[in-house]
Design an enzyme around this catalytic site. Sequence first.
Site, PDB file in Angstrom:
ATOM      1  N   ASP A 200      17.384  24.968 -29.360  1.00  0.00           N
ATOM      2  CA  ASP A 200      16.799  24.318 -28.334  1.00  0.00           C
ATOM      3  C   ASP A 200      17.662  22.843 -29.343  1.00  0.00           C
ATOM      4  OD1 ASP A 200      14.351  23.737 -26.567  1.00  0.00           O
ATOM      5  OD2 ASP A 200      14.812  21.625 -27.424  1.00  0.00           O
ATOM      6  N   ASN A 208      19.517  13.113 -20.509  1.00  0.00           N
ATOM      7  CA  ASN A 208      19.900  13.751 -18.889  1.00  0.00           C
ATOM      8  C   ASN A 208      18.656  11.599 -18.741  1.00  0.00           C
ATOM      9  OD1 ASN A 208      20.477  16.170 -17.641  1.00  0.00           O
ATOM     10  ND2 ASN A 208      18.381  16.372 -18.049  1.00  0.00           N
ATOM     11  N   HIS A 213      22.348  13.826 -15.126  1.00  0.00           N
ATOM     12  CA  HIS A 213      22.039  14.659 -15.126  1.00  0.00           C
ATOM     13  C   HIS A 213      23.692  15.360 -15.062  1.00  0.00           C
ATOM     14  CE1 HIS A 213      18.362  16.088 -14.488  1.00  0.00           C
ATOM     15  NE2 HIS A 213      18.149  14.956 -13.759  1.00  0.00           N
ATOM     16  N   ASP A 217      24.290  17.649 -17.908  1.00  0.00           N
ATOM     17  CA  ASP A 217      25.614  19.119 -18.322  1.00  0.00           C
ATOM     18  C   ASP A 217      26.379  19.206 -18.917  1.00  0.00           C
ATOM     19  OD1 ASP A 217      23.605  20.228 -15.893  1.00  0.00           O
ATOM     20  OD2 ASP A 217      24.703  18.785 -14.174  1.00  0.00           O
ATOM     21  N   GLU A 242      17.481  23.707 -21.787  1.00  0.00           N
ATOM     22  CA  GLU A 242      18.105  23.472 -23.600  1.00  0.00           C
ATOM     23  C   GLU A 242      18.631  24.290 -24.479  1.00  0.00           C
ATOM     24  OE1 GLU A 242      14.345  20.845 -23.447  1.00  0.00           O
ATOM     25  OE2 GLU A 242      15.609  22.015 -21.909  1.00  0.00           O
TER      26      GLU A 242
END
Length: 324
Positions: A200, A208, A213, A217, A242
């Site tokens: 993670d 973000n 975002h 990404d 994630e």
Amino acid sequence: MNSIKAISADALAWLDAQRLPPSPSNYRLAYSYHDGEHPELVKAVRAIVDDGVRITQAETDTLHERWLGAVTTESAKRADEARTAAIRHQALGLAELAASATATTGEFGRELERSIPELAEEGSASMQELFARTLERTQRAERELAATTAQVQQLREKLEAVQGDAERDALTGLPNRRGIDAYLGADARREAAHVFAICDIDRFKSYNDRYGHAVGDRVLKTVAASLQETLADHFVGRWGGEEFIIIARTDVSDGVKLVEAAKTALGERHFKLRETDEPMGKITFSAGVVPLPVQAAEHEAAFAAADALLYQAKEAGRDRVFGG
């Protein structure tokens, strides 16, 4: 104002992060949450997720029913019907080609059987005529069978492409949950000792929140590429949001070393904000590594154990790999 395309992308990314399927009702809720045209809905969603808690499907259904009403499934139904009709049309075409080829070869066989007495009575002239008809029938059958084979090949390739798309994450190119399940379902994957790891990205929400975002990404794609590069001999997939998973044919001790090496390789990369060249700092992840049971029925317990180790790593300060 954000474009429809940008809002759609944000909505799908949000659903992925919440581990919710992109069903029509879920997508409608996510889109409405991101376009901001329902302030009370936005407020209700934020009350659930702002502390990093994932919204549940039950909560999503309740919010959708309250603020957006029941969504019609008519468009989804029409889309399914169209896909089914297209496949049915191709299948019927293949059946007709195959039936035609079968009829041609059957006709040839019957004609040959009828002509056998003529060969004995009439000699070489009948033999030549029979050979000419045989050649014509055979060539026609070959053409029709070749057309059938080509159609079957095209259909197989289309079905494989659809299946491949369904099992691959659109953002990172890694296998998604469906692709991971397919991999885990193969008996050959469980013939030897395996480990299962959940990774993670640490403090992913901050990327973000701070950069948007689109940058988030890019972080996901970069982490995916780094894991693929470092763990080229092993299976890497996107678990959701994630989170990534690694399946390696080894024991837990060596599995922890593998994941540590992947974490180190990611930490050695230098990240900058593309638009301003601003350094983004070191990107890290935390991970939990457990043995992968041979029996598929025991996988859920292993996933839960890996998830628990992952959160122990988070609580211990992040940027750590715990094995158990």
